[in-house]
Design a protein around this motif. Structure first.
Motif, PDB file in Angstrom:
ATOM      1  N   PRO A  36       0.808  -1.232   0.000  1.00  0.00           N
ATOM      2  CA  PRO A  36       0.000   0.000   0.000  1.00  0.00           C
ATOM      3  C   PRO A  36       0.835   1.273   0.000  1.00  0.00           C
ATOM      4  CG  PRO A  36      -0.221  -1.201   2.086  1.00  0.00           C
ATOM      5  CD  PRO A  36       0.446  -2.121   1.124  1.00  0.00           C
ATOM      6  N   ALA A  37       1.955   1.274   0.738  1.00  0.00           N
ATOM      7  CA  ALA A  37       2.800   2.472   0.771  1.00  0.00           C
ATOM      8  C   ALA A  37       3.511   2.668  -0.560  1.00  0.00           C
ATOM      9  CB  ALA A  37       3.817   2.377   1.906  1.00  0.00           C
ATOM     10  N   GLY A  38       4.099   1.609  -1.096  1.00  0.00           N
ATOM     11  CA  GLY A  38       4.846   1.718  -2.342  1.00  0.00           C
ATOM     12  C   GLY A  38       3.982   2.098  -3.524  1.00  0.00           C
ATOM     13  N   LEU A  39       2.810   1.468  -3.642  1.00  0.00           N
ATOM     14  CA  LEU A  39       1.902   1.796  -4.737  1.00  0.00           C
ATOM     15  C   LEU A  39       1.438   3.251  -4.644  1.00  0.00           C
ATOM     16  CD1 LEU A  39      -0.240  -1.467  -4.778  1.00  0.00           C
ATOM     17  CD2 LEU A  39       1.245  -0.681  -6.636  1.00  0.00           C
ATOM     18  N   SER A  40       1.119   3.694  -3.433  1.00  0.00           N
ATOM     19  CA  SER A  40       0.669   5.080  -3.241  1.00  0.00           C
ATOM     20  C   SER A  40       1.781   6.060  -3.566  1.00  0.00           C
ATOM     21  CB  SER A  40       0.188   5.285  -1.801  1.00  0.00           C
ATOM     22  OG  SER A  40      -0.913   4.445  -1.505  1.00  0.00           O
ATOM     23  N   PRO A  76       1.757  -6.955  -7.286  1.00  0.00           N
ATOM     24  CA  PRO A  76       1.808  -5.934  -6.235  1.00  0.00           C
ATOM     25  C   PRO A  76       0.565  -6.010  -5.342  1.00  0.00           C
ATOM     26  CG  PRO A  76       2.128  -4.982  -8.428  1.00  0.00           C
ATOM     27  CD  PRO A  76       1.607  -6.367  -8.625  1.00  0.00           C
ATOM     28  N   GLY A  77       0.590  -5.234  -4.280  1.00  0.00           N
ATOM     29  CA  GLY A  77      -0.551  -5.180  -3.368  1.00  0.00           C
ATOM     30  C   GLY A  77      -0.177  -5.433  -1.929  1.00  0.00           C
ATOM     31  N   GLY A  78       0.918  -6.172  -1.714  1.00  0.00           N
ATOM     32  CA  GLY A  78       1.359  -6.438  -0.348  1.00  0.00           C
ATOM     33  C   GLY A  78       0.301  -7.166   0.459  1.00  0.00           C
ATOM     34  N   GLN A  79       0.116  -6.711   1.690  1.00  0.00           N
ATOM     35  CA  GLN A  79      -0.848  -7.355   2.583  1.00  0.00           C
ATOM     36  C   GLN A  79      -2.291  -7.155   2.130  1.00  0.00           C
ATOM     37  OE1 GLN A  79       0.234  -9.366   5.194  1.00  0.00           O
ATOM     38  NE2 GLN A  79       2.153  -8.936   4.138  1.00  0.00           N
ATOM     39  N   LEU A 130      -5.289   0.573  -6.212  1.00  0.00           N
ATOM     40  CA  LEU A 130      -3.950   1.166  -6.218  1.00  0.00           C
ATOM     41  C   LEU A 130      -3.116   0.620  -7.379  1.00  0.00           C
ATOM     42  CD1 LEU A 130      -3.086   1.121  -2.395  1.00  0.00           C
ATOM     43  CD2 LEU A 130      -3.852   3.064  -3.761  1.00  0.00           C
ATOM     44  N   ILE A 131      -3.267  -0.676  -7.653  1.00  0.00           N
ATOM     45  CA  ILE A 131      -2.552  -1.272  -8.789  1.00  0.00           C
ATOM     46  C   ILE A 131      -3.004  -0.626 -10.091  1.00  0.00           C
ATOM     47  CG2 ILE A 131      -2.250  -3.399 -10.127  1.00  0.00           C
ATOM     48  CD1 ILE A 131      -2.475  -4.920  -7.426  1.00  0.00           C
ATOM     49  N   GLU A 132      -4.323  -0.416 -10.248  1.00  0.00           N
ATOM     50  CA  GLU A 132      -4.854   0.217 -11.455  1.00  0.00           C
ATOM     51  C   GLU A 132      -4.307   1.632 -11.618  1.00  0.00           C
ATOM     52  OE1 GLU A 132      -9.082   0.103 -11.472  1.00  0.00           O
ATOM     53  OE2 GLU A 132      -9.182  -2.086 -11.371  1.00  0.00           O
ATOM     54  N   GLN A 133      -4.204   2.355 -10.519  1.00  0.00           N
ATOM     55  CA  GLN A 133      -3.654   3.714 -10.577  1.00  0.00           C
ATOM     56  C   GLN A 133      -2.263   3.715 -11.197  1.00  0.00           C
ATOM     57  OE1 GLN A 133      -3.869   5.302  -6.500  1.00  0.00           O
ATOM     58  NE2 GLN A 133      -5.114   6.954  -7.317  1.00  0.00           N
TER      59      GLN A 133
END
Length: 364
Positions: free
Chosen positions: A13-17, A38-41, A68-71
Motif C-alpha cells: 500500500p505504501a509503495g503503490l501510493s 503488487p498489493g502487499g498485505q 492502487l494497482i490500477e492507478q
C-alpha cells in the motif's frame, strides 16, 4: 544500467501510493515488487477498512489493492517490475536487484523504501512443529489460495491482526478454541473483539502459551494465566486440543536495506523496532532516500498509504516536479496523518515519531 528518476522498493500500500503520487506530479517511476503481483498485505485482506472516504472506508483490503494497482498501471510514468528482489543500495547510489533471471542494476535519482514488515515469532517448546503458523501465512493460505490450515485453532495475540484472522477462520468453517493475549487488555479494536465474543469464542487476557505438543504435527497446546508481573500462576495451566497454533504477536519493520544504505537508525519500541531516523517529510539521514509504511514504524494500512503519498510527493518535488502544488499536497497529507493518529490507538505512534524528531533528520 536502468536510469530512472524515482525508484520505489516494495509494491504494498505504501509503495503503490508513493509511485502513483510521484507519477501524478510528472516524475518517472520504477516500482520493484518481489512477489508476482503488487498489493502487499492488501491482496489477502477481506475485511472492510475503517476511517474516512479518503482512506477507502467501507472497501475491503483486496479491493483497495486492486484500485492502487490500477492507478499505477494506468499511469504511463510508472513502470512495475514484479518477481524482482532488491539486493542492495550502494554508496554511489546504484541499486542492485535480482529478477527476470538476471542481476539488475538501477541508477535512480531518488529512492523510496517501502518494504513493509515481517511477522514476529515467540519461543516456546516445540514451536517448530508443523501446524504452527504466523497470522499472515494463515491469511495467505485462506484468502489467496483457498486452503484452511486446520480444523481447530489456538490464536495467540488479541491485536487487530489476531482478531481479524480469527474471524476470517470462523467464516471459513474453522473452530477457534480460544484467543490468548499476554497483556491484561485486548490490543485490537473493540468492534473486532465484540464479533469474536458474540460467536462464543473466549478471549483470555493475561494468558500465554507454555508449550505445544504433538508427534508429527501440532496436537495441542498448554497455556496458563499470568500475574501482574507477567509470571505464570501456579495451578492455572490448561490443555487445549488443537491442530493449529496461529501467532499474531506483532510485526517488525523490514529495515535491512536502510541499514545497508547507511541510514541513521534508532530502536523505538513504539514503532516496533529499529527504524530509520527521518524528518516529517519522510526523508532519512541519507539524502534522497525516503521511507514510507511499516518500514518506518508499524501502523495500519491507511497510514501506510498516506505516508506513501507524502513520500512520493516529496521525492518528485525534490526533482522539480509539481512545485506549484507541492506545499498544498504536503499539508493535506500531514493533516491526514495527524487525523489518523489522533485517537488513543495512535498515541503510541505519535510518541515514537517524537523520539525520532528529537534526534533530528534530513531536510526535504
Amino acid at each position: 544500467m536502468k536510469e530512472i528518476e524515482i525508484l520505489v522498493i516494495g509494491g504494498g500500500p505504501a509503495g503503490l501510493s508513493a509511485a502513483a503520487a510521484a507519477a501524478d506530479l510528472g516524475a518517472s517511476v520504477l516500482l520493484l515488487e518481489r512477489d508476482d503481483k503488487p498489493g502487499g498485505q492488501l491482496v489477502k485482506q477481506t475485511h472492510k477498512f475503517f476511517g474516512s472516504k479518503k482512506q477507502y472506508a467501507g472497501d475491503r483490503g483486496y479491493q483497495i489493492g486492486d484500485f492502487l494497482i490500477e492507478q499505477c498501471e494506468n499511469n504511463p510514468k510508472v513502470e512495475v517490475w514484479t518477481e524482482t528482489t532488491v539486493l542492495g543500495i550502494y554508496e554511489d547510489g546504484v541499486v542492485t536487484a535480482e529478477g527476470q533471471g538476471k542481476h539488475l542494476k538501477i541508477n535512480p535519482e531518488k529512492i523510496i523504501v517501502a518494504t513493509g514488515a515481517s511477522e514476529r515469532m515467540i519461543t516456546f517448546p516445540n514451536n517448530d512443529l508443523p501446524g504452527i503458523y504466523g497470522a499472515g501465512a494463515v491469511q495467505t493460505l485462506m484468502n489467496v489460495h483457498g486452503i484452511v490450515p486446520g480444523q481447530r485453532v489456538l490464536m495467540i495475540g488479541a491485536g487487530n491482526i489476531g482478531l481479524i484472522v480469527s474471524y476470517q477462520l470462523m467464516q471459513a468453517g474453522v473452530e477457534i478454541a480460544g484467543i490468548i493475549e499476554a497483556s491484561p487488555t485486548i490490543g485490537g479494536y473493540l468492534v473486532h473483539a465484540s464479533k469474536i465474543r458474540r460467536a462464543g469464542v473466549p478471549i483470555l487476557t493475561s494468558h500465554t502459551i507454555i508449550e505445544a505438543y504433538g508427534k508429527d504435527s501440532v496436537e495441542g497446546a498448554i497455556i496458563c494465566k499470568l500475574d501482574d508481573k507477567w509470571q505464570p500462576i501456579p495451578g492455572s495451566k490448561q490443555d487445549l486440543k488443537v491442530d493449529v497454533i496461529c501467532l499474531a504477536v506483532g510485526l517488525s519493520p523490514l529495515t535491512e536495506l536502510c541499514f545497508q544504505a547507511d541510514c541513521q537508525m534508532k530502536y523505538v519500541p513504539e514503532l516496533s523496532g529499529h527504524v530509520p531516523i527521518r524528518n516529517k517529510y519522510l526523508e532519512t539521514t541519507r539524502l534522497g532516500l525516503y521511507v514510507a509504511g511499516d518500514v518506518s514504524g508499524v501502523e495500519e494500512a491507511s497510514s501506510a498509504m498516506v505516508e506513501g503519498r507524502l513520500a512520493g510527493i516529496c521525492a518528485a518535488s525534490s526533482l522539480g516536479h509539481g512545485n506549484d502544488v507541492t506545499p498544498k499536497l504536503q499539508a493535506e497529507a500531514l493533516a491526514e496523518l495527524s487525523e489518523l493518529r489522533a485517537g488513543p490507538a495512535g498515541q503510541k505512534t505519535v510518541k515514537g515519531i517524537m523520539k525520532l524528531m528529537n534526534k533530528g533528520g534530513a531536510a526535504c
